[in-house]
Design a protein around this motif. Sequence first.
Motif, PDB file in Angstrom:
ATOM      1  N   GLY A   1       0.816  -1.203   0.000  1.00  0.00           N
ATOM      2  CA  GLY A   1       0.000   0.000   0.000  1.00  0.00           C
ATOM      3  C   GLY A   1       0.855   1.261   0.000  1.00  0.00           C
ATOM      4  N   ARG A   2       0.516   2.206  -0.860  1.00  0.00           N
ATOM      5  CA  ARG A   2       1.312   3.423  -1.017  1.00  0.00           C
ATOM      6  C   ARG A   2       0.643   4.602  -0.308  1.00  0.00           C
ATOM      7  NH1 ARG A   2       1.321   2.331  -7.308  1.00  0.00           N
ATOM      8  NH2 ARG A   2      -0.598   1.332  -6.591  1.00  0.00           N
ATOM      9  N   GLU A   3       1.421   5.664  -0.112  1.00  0.00           N
ATOM     10  CA  GLU A   3       0.928   6.801   0.655  1.00  0.00           C
ATOM     11  C   GLU A   3      -0.311   7.414   0.014  1.00  0.00           C
ATOM     12  OE1 GLU A   3       1.711   8.129   3.604  1.00  0.00           O
ATOM     13  OE2 GLU A   3       3.122   6.492   3.939  1.00  0.00           O
ATOM     14  N   TRP A   4      -0.340   7.532  -1.304  1.00  0.00           N
ATOM     15  CA  TRP A   4      -1.514   8.142  -1.931  1.00  0.00           C
ATOM     16  C   TRP A   4      -2.751   7.282  -1.722  1.00  0.00           C
ATOM     17  CZ3 TRP A   4      -4.510   5.683  -5.452  1.00  0.00           C
ATOM     18  CH2 TRP A   4      -3.960   4.643  -6.204  1.00  0.00           C
ATOM     19  N   GLU A   5      -2.561   5.966  -1.524  1.00  0.00           N
ATOM     20  CA  GLU A   5      -3.709   5.094  -1.270  1.00  0.00           C
ATOM     21  C   GLU A   5      -4.280   5.325   0.125  1.00  0.00           C
ATOM     22  OE1 GLU A   5      -3.441   1.050  -3.637  1.00  0.00           O
ATOM     23  OE2 GLU A   5      -1.485   1.538  -2.775  1.00  0.00           O
ATOM     24  N   ARG A   6      -3.428   5.705   1.073  1.00  0.00           N
ATOM     25  CA  ARG A   6      -3.944   6.080   2.395  1.00  0.00           C
ATOM     26  C   ARG A   6      -4.898   7.259   2.243  1.00  0.00           C
ATOM     27  NH1 ARG A   6       0.495   7.696   6.253  1.00  0.00           N
ATOM     28  NH2 ARG A   6      -1.282   7.740   7.688  1.00  0.00           N
ATOM     29  N   TYR A   7      -4.476   8.231   1.451  1.00  0.00           N
ATOM     30  CA  TYR A   7      -5.317   9.403   1.176  1.00  0.00           C
ATOM     31  C   TYR A   7      -6.647   8.973   0.554  1.00  0.00           C
ATOM     32  CZ  TYR A   7      -6.703  13.647  -1.401  1.00  0.00           C
ATOM     33  OH  TYR A   7      -7.388  14.690  -1.933  1.00  0.00           O
ATOM     34  N   ALA A   8      -6.593   8.053  -0.417  1.00  0.00           N
ATOM     35  CA  ALA A   8      -7.816   7.603  -1.097  1.00  0.00           C
ATOM     36  C   ALA A   8      -8.751   6.850  -0.157  1.00  0.00           C
ATOM     37  CB  ALA A   8      -7.443   6.726  -2.295  1.00  0.00           C
ATOM     38  N   TRP A   9      -8.178   6.088   0.775  1.00  0.00           N
ATOM     39  CA  TRP A   9      -8.995   5.241   1.645  1.00  0.00           C
ATOM     40  C   TRP A   9      -9.641   6.012   2.802  1.00  0.00           C
ATOM     41  CZ3 TRP A   9     -10.630   0.115   2.070  1.00  0.00           C
ATOM     42  CH2 TRP A   9     -10.278  -0.706   0.995  1.00  0.00           C
ATOM     43  N   ILE A  10      -9.287   7.273   3.001  1.00  0.00           N
ATOM     44  CA  ILE A  10      -9.901   8.037   4.081  1.00  0.00           C
ATOM     45  C   ILE A  10     -11.421   8.045   3.946  1.00  0.00           C
ATOM     46  CG2 ILE A  10     -10.238  10.382   4.978  1.00  0.00           C
ATOM     47  CD1 ILE A  10      -7.289  10.894   4.601  1.00  0.00           C
ATOM     48  N   LYS A  11     -11.921   8.192   2.729  1.00  0.00           N
ATOM     49  CA  LYS A  11     -13.359   8.302   2.510  1.00  0.00           C
ATOM     50  C   LYS A  11     -14.033   6.966   2.180  1.00  0.00           C
ATOM     51  CE  LYS A  11     -13.260  13.103   0.829  1.00  0.00           C
ATOM     52  NZ  LYS A  11     -14.111  13.733   1.863  1.00  0.00           N
ATOM     53  N   ALA A  12     -13.286   5.870   2.209  1.00  0.00           N
ATOM     54  CA  ALA A  12     -13.839   4.569   1.820  1.00  0.00           C
ATOM     55  C   ALA A  12     -15.043   4.195   2.693  1.00  0.00           C
ATOM     56  CB  ALA A  12     -12.763   3.497   1.922  1.00  0.00           C
ATOM     57  N   ARG A  13     -16.113   3.754   2.027  1.00  0.00           N
ATOM     58  CA  ARG A  13     -17.352   3.388   2.741  1.00  0.00           C
ATOM     59  C   ARG A  13     -18.082   2.306   1.953  1.00  0.00           C
ATOM     60  NH1 ARG A  13     -22.654   5.499   2.263  1.00  0.00           N
ATOM     61  NH2 ARG A  13     -21.863   7.042   0.764  1.00  0.00           N
ATOM     62  N   VAL A  14     -18.531   1.266   2.639  1.00  0.00           N
ATOM     63  CA  VAL A  14     -19.290   0.203   1.975  1.00  0.00           C
ATOM     64  C   VAL A  14     -20.687   0.732   1.652  1.00  0.00           C
ATOM     65  CG1 VAL A  14     -20.271  -2.113   2.192  1.00  0.00           C
ATOM     66  CG2 VAL A  14     -17.977  -1.638   3.085  1.00  0.00           C
ATOM     67  N   ILE A  15     -21.044   0.697   0.370  1.00  0.00           N
ATOM     68  CA  ILE A  15     -22.334   1.234  -0.055  1.00  0.00           C
ATOM     69  C   ILE A  15     -23.317   0.156  -0.498  1.00  0.00           C
ATOM     70  CG2 ILE A  15     -21.321   3.438  -0.717  1.00  0.00           C
ATOM     71  CD1 ILE A  15     -21.495   2.489  -3.635  1.00  0.00           C
ATOM     72  N   ALA A  16     -22.857  -1.073  -0.679  1.00  0.00           N
ATOM     73  CA  ALA A  16     -23.734  -2.170  -1.069  1.00  0.00           C
ATOM     74  C   ALA A  16     -23.081  -3.474  -0.601  1.00  0.00           C
ATOM     75  CB  ALA A  16     -23.941  -2.190  -2.590  1.00  0.00           C
ATOM     76  N   PRO A  17     -23.936  -4.444  -0.210  1.00  0.00           N
ATOM     77  CA  PRO A  17     -25.396  -4.411  -0.161  1.00  0.00           C
ATOM     78  C   PRO A  17     -25.910  -3.510   0.964  1.00  0.00           C
ATOM     79  CG  PRO A  17     -24.583  -6.432   0.830  1.00  0.00           C
ATOM     80  CD  PRO A  17     -23.384  -5.732   0.259  1.00  0.00           C
ATOM     81  N   PRO A  18     -27.244  -3.288   1.015  1.00  0.00           N
ATOM     82  CA  PRO A  18     -27.804  -2.416   2.056  1.00  0.00           C
ATOM     83  C   PRO A  18     -27.550  -2.971   3.451  1.00  0.00           C
ATOM     84  CG  PRO A  18     -29.433  -2.878   0.339  1.00  0.00           C
ATOM     85  CD  PRO A  18     -28.282  -3.808   0.109  1.00  0.00           C
ATOM     86  N   GLU A  19     -27.655  -2.088   4.434  1.00  0.00           N
ATOM     87  CA  GLU A  19     -27.449  -2.495   5.834  1.00  0.00           C
ATOM     88  C   GLU A  19     -28.719  -3.151   6.368  1.00  0.00           C
ATOM     89  OE1 GLU A  19     -25.924   0.612   8.282  1.00  0.00           O
ATOM     90  OE2 GLU A  19     -24.808   1.508   6.637  1.00  0.00           O
ATOM     91  N   ASP A  20     -28.910  -4.423   6.016  1.00  0.00           N
ATOM     92  CA  ASP A  20     -30.158  -5.088   6.416  1.00  0.00           C
ATOM     93  C   ASP A  20     -29.933  -6.451   7.051  1.00  0.00           C
ATOM     94  OD1 ASP A  20     -29.284  -6.455   4.213  1.00  0.00           O
ATOM     95  OD2 ASP A  20     -31.114  -6.241   3.042  1.00  0.00           O
ATOM     96  N   SER A  21     -28.682  -6.734   7.447  1.00  0.00           N
ATOM     97  CA  SER A  21     -28.432  -8.025   8.079  1.00  0.00           C
ATOM     98  C   SER A  21     -27.274  -7.926   9.059  1.00  0.00           C
ATOM     99  CB  SER A  21     -28.106  -9.087   7.022  1.00  0.00           C
ATOM    100  OG  SER A  21     -26.828  -8.873   6.460  1.00  0.00           O
ATOM    101  N   GLU A  22     -27.305  -8.777  10.067  1.00  0.00           N
ATOM    102  CA  GLU A  22     -26.232  -8.806  11.063  1.00  0.00           C
ATOM    103  C   GLU A  22     -24.929  -9.278  10.424  1.00  0.00           C
ATOM    104  OE1 GLU A  22     -25.152 -10.993  15.327  1.00  0.00           O
ATOM    105  OE2 GLU A  22     -27.199 -11.047  14.534  1.00  0.00           O
ATOM    106  N   LEU A  23     -25.041 -10.230   9.473  1.00  0.00           N
ATOM    107  CA  LEU A  23     -23.844 -10.735   8.806  1.00  0.00           C
ATOM    108  C   LEU A  23     -23.152  -9.626   8.032  1.00  0.00           C
ATOM    109  CD1 LEU A  23     -21.998 -13.065   7.970  1.00  0.00           C
ATOM    110  CD2 LEU A  23     -23.582 -13.552   6.084  1.00  0.00           C
ATOM    111  N   ARG A  24     -23.927  -8.810   7.329  1.00  0.00           N
ATOM    112  CA  ARG A  24     -23.347  -7.712   6.559  1.00  0.00           C
ATOM    113  C   ARG A  24     -22.643  -6.739   7.500  1.00  0.00           C
ATOM    114  NH1 ARG A  24     -23.329  -1.900   5.657  1.00  0.00           N
ATOM    115  NH2 ARG A  24     -23.392  -1.495   3.428  1.00  0.00           N
ATOM    116  N   THR A  25     -23.267  -6.437   8.633  1.00  0.00           N
ATOM    117  CA  THR A  25     -22.670  -5.533   9.615  1.00  0.00           C
ATOM    118  C   THR A  25     -21.343  -6.074  10.116  1.00  0.00           C
ATOM    119  OG1 THR A  25     -24.869  -4.774  10.301  1.00  0.00           O
ATOM    120  CG2 THR A  25     -23.042  -4.368  11.822  1.00  0.00           C
TER     121      THR A  25
END
Length: 341
Positions: free
Chosen positions: A178-202
């Motif tokens: 992993g490179r330094e610019w990737e740290r910058y990119a991953w700051i905003k990383a967020r799981v958007i799918a599938p929806p938050e509708d199960s304990e397993l997904r959480t």
Amino acid sequence: MQQYGLEPDDEAGLARAVRELRKRVMVKLILRDLNGMADLNEVMRAMTALAEICIQLGQACLMQVLRAQFGVPLGESNATPQELLVIGMGKLGGGELNVSSDIDLIFVYPEDGETDGPRKLSNHEFFTRLGRRLISLINEPTGDGYVFRVDMRLRPYGDSGPLVMSFAALEEYLVSQGREWERYAWIKARVIAPPEDSELRTQQVAELMQLAQPFVFRKYLDFGAIDSMRKLHAQIRQEVQRRDRINNIKLGPGGIREIEFTAQVFQLIRGGRDAALRIRPTQQVLHQLVTSGQLSAQTVANLDAAYIFLRNLEHRLQYLDDQQTQELPDKARISRSLPRR
């Protein structure tokens, strides 16, 4: 799917529906924005929600199709059903999507294994097929237009890397390559799918964030990030000058990217110790820097005002031709469309 009048495996019908949805959302947003009825946050939230809904529906439809052919993908350790987690990066992850934006995605799944159907596939191959078809559903122009342009270059190894990756492979990559610019990119990383509708997904999302967080946010005060960000910033400025893009309101001097850099360099330096800085939206980070005493209230007020102005201007440039542009044209109608103070 059926609540939208579509059969669960109606891929072609879904492709038409999400393109029609985008057209309706865009018309409504343009009318509200240009008539002073919507502020910047409403526009960004609406575009982000549109991307999330389209990706979630597309993934659900395609999972139905592939499961019917190959069965359910199971983990090799305890036969737990596996899901493809779609990570939104950049402005999509931060809930700040603009009105003609690419969406930056990364595809991961928790565990290797294989499907339980009569025609077995490895989990890697199953999710690769799912990822390719999901990109096509969202990205490919049809007679009804397109939904979002999809950019996968932020994934490990970039264009030369696999389209999907297990948690174990992702962790190995971040730790060893992993490179330094990737740290910058991953700051905003967020799981958007599938929806938050199960304990397993959480649980799976929590596991993913747990392995990514030490890569992004170091436990010590990370002053080395300053030099890395300075070099990245210098590279962008050199590219701006080389391409004569001084009038680019995103990449040019004093542009959107510089405001984002201001927020994110503090996150990289101090986010390992200050959990309050591990947030995604740029404006929220700036205001948190006032709370933590890193920036003055006046400085943040100036940055916030500039950010709002430039993002509103960006949207008006993009309303003209539905193109992802940040180049300032010589058109008086742009200035007339901006909100009056």
